[in-house]
Design an enzyme around this catalytic site. Sequence first.
Site, mmCIF file in Angstrom:
data_model
loop_
_atom_site.group_PDB
_atom_site.id
_atom_site.type_symbol
_atom_site.label_atom_id
_atom_site.label_comp_id
_atom_site.label_asym_id
_atom_site.label_seq_id
_atom_site.Cartn_x
_atom_site.Cartn_y
_atom_site.Cartn_z
ATOM 1 N N SER A 77 1.121 -0.882 -0.264
ATOM 2 C CA SER A 77 -0.353 -0.135 0.267
ATOM 3 C C SER A 77 0.659 1.124 0.001
ATOM 4 C CB SER A 77 -0.525 -0.282 0.967
ATOM 5 O OG SER A 77 -0.450 -0.022 2.620
ATOM 6 N N LEU A 136 3.067 4.515 -0.202
ATOM 7 C CA LEU A 136 3.840 4.659 -1.205
ATOM 8 C C LEU A 136 4.997 4.116 -1.640
ATOM 9 C CD1 LEU A 136 6.314 7.012 -2.216
ATOM 10 C CD2 LEU A 136 7.622 6.638 -0.104
ATOM 11 N N SER A 162 11.787 10.568 6.893
ATOM 12 C CA SER A 162 11.012 11.027 6.701
ATOM 13 C C SER A 162 11.227 12.696 7.787
ATOM 14 C CB SER A 162 10.021 11.455 7.736
ATOM 15 O OG SER A 162 9.351 12.225 8.142
ATOM 16 N N TYR A 179 7.267 8.272 16.320
ATOM 17 C CA TYR A 179 7.856 7.984 15.024
ATOM 18 C C TYR A 179 9.060 8.934 14.769
ATOM 19 C CZ TYR A 179 6.939 8.411 9.945
ATOM 20 O OH TYR A 179 7.249 8.833 8.456
ATOM 21 N N LYS A 183 13.000 7.885 13.106
ATOM 22 C CA LYS A 183 13.198 7.976 11.756
ATOM 23 C C LYS A 183 14.616 8.502 12.284
ATOM 24 C CE LYS A 183 9.948 6.876 8.719
ATOM 25 N NZ LYS A 183 10.206 5.434 8.196
ATOM 26 N N THR A 241 -1.530 9.197 1.752
ATOM 27 C CA THR A 241 -1.991 7.922 2.017
ATOM 28 C C THR A 241 -2.403 7.280 3.305
ATOM 29 O OG1 THR A 241 0.103 7.796 3.282
ATOM 30 C CG2 THR A 241 1.003 7.868 1.223
#
Length: 310
Positions: free
Chosen positions: A47, A49, A179, A192, A196, A227
């Site tokens: 799904s 990207l 990201s 998150y 990253k 997304t």
Amino acid sequence: MNLITSMALLPLFCGFVGIFSLFKLLQQIRMKAYLKDSVVVITGATSGLGKECAKVFHAAGAKLVLCGRNKEALDELTRDFATSCTTKIKVYKPCIVAFDLADPNAIVAAAARILQCFGHVDILINNAGISYRGAIKDTSTEVDKKVMETNYFGPVALTKALLPSMIEKKQGHIVVISSIQGKISIPFRSAYAASKHATQAFFDCLRAEMEQHGIDVTVISPGYIHTNLSLNAITADGSRYGVMDTTTAQGRSPTEVARDVLAAVAKKKKDVILSDLLPLLATYIRTLAPGLFFRLMASRARKEQKSENP
């Protein structure tokens, strides 16, 4: 500048245009040659990207190894390739390896199956990931660990498992989809952003260590992409967020970003930011005027807190 002078400079101008056009053409030929017939592994290919990257790399003539947790979704994607492919160049039926990147015990076996698909790996694209929304004071350490397991330890483990074969060939390309939050942190995204940031640091080190082995490393840092990432994000208690954030809804098309990923990989770029002007500007403010950046983030945190508790 008079007319005579302008006419005299015209051939020179045309020459520059011609050289530039030739350079672009040679660059495109080199990019296509690099990707055509290359074995490209893409994680998180079911799904978002990852799925769009699978489409553009497949159209470029790569030999794909598609990875994800959902085998049925991977099978469906390969069927779509078989019925919708319109490219004139030779394309290959993708190989499928289903496994959970967050399961450390599954990765070594998955890497062995990946290598069995075409005998080697030219390009590994670490794309799979999970997002997070929540306040630090409310977030359990188990949630922090879950995000790190998927976004950091999983890609690191898969990279390490495939690296020896690349070193042996003295050829390979490791790509990680990080990201913009791997460069700057924003409130209520701690787990998150931390995952990253760790990803950025690890693959920066890997790039330096692998140069002597002829292996390239590319870190790509997108901004918001339209997304289901925010819908599938986990919250402070581990439950599904289930909300399409406004910033995500207004993000770039995953198809457009996938094309930029393809170009960055083909050009063997080392570090790429794919974001709008404002997030890009924030990375410079964080470096050049950190005090201002911290005040802006504190203000943002207060506003978000008020919107949740009016």
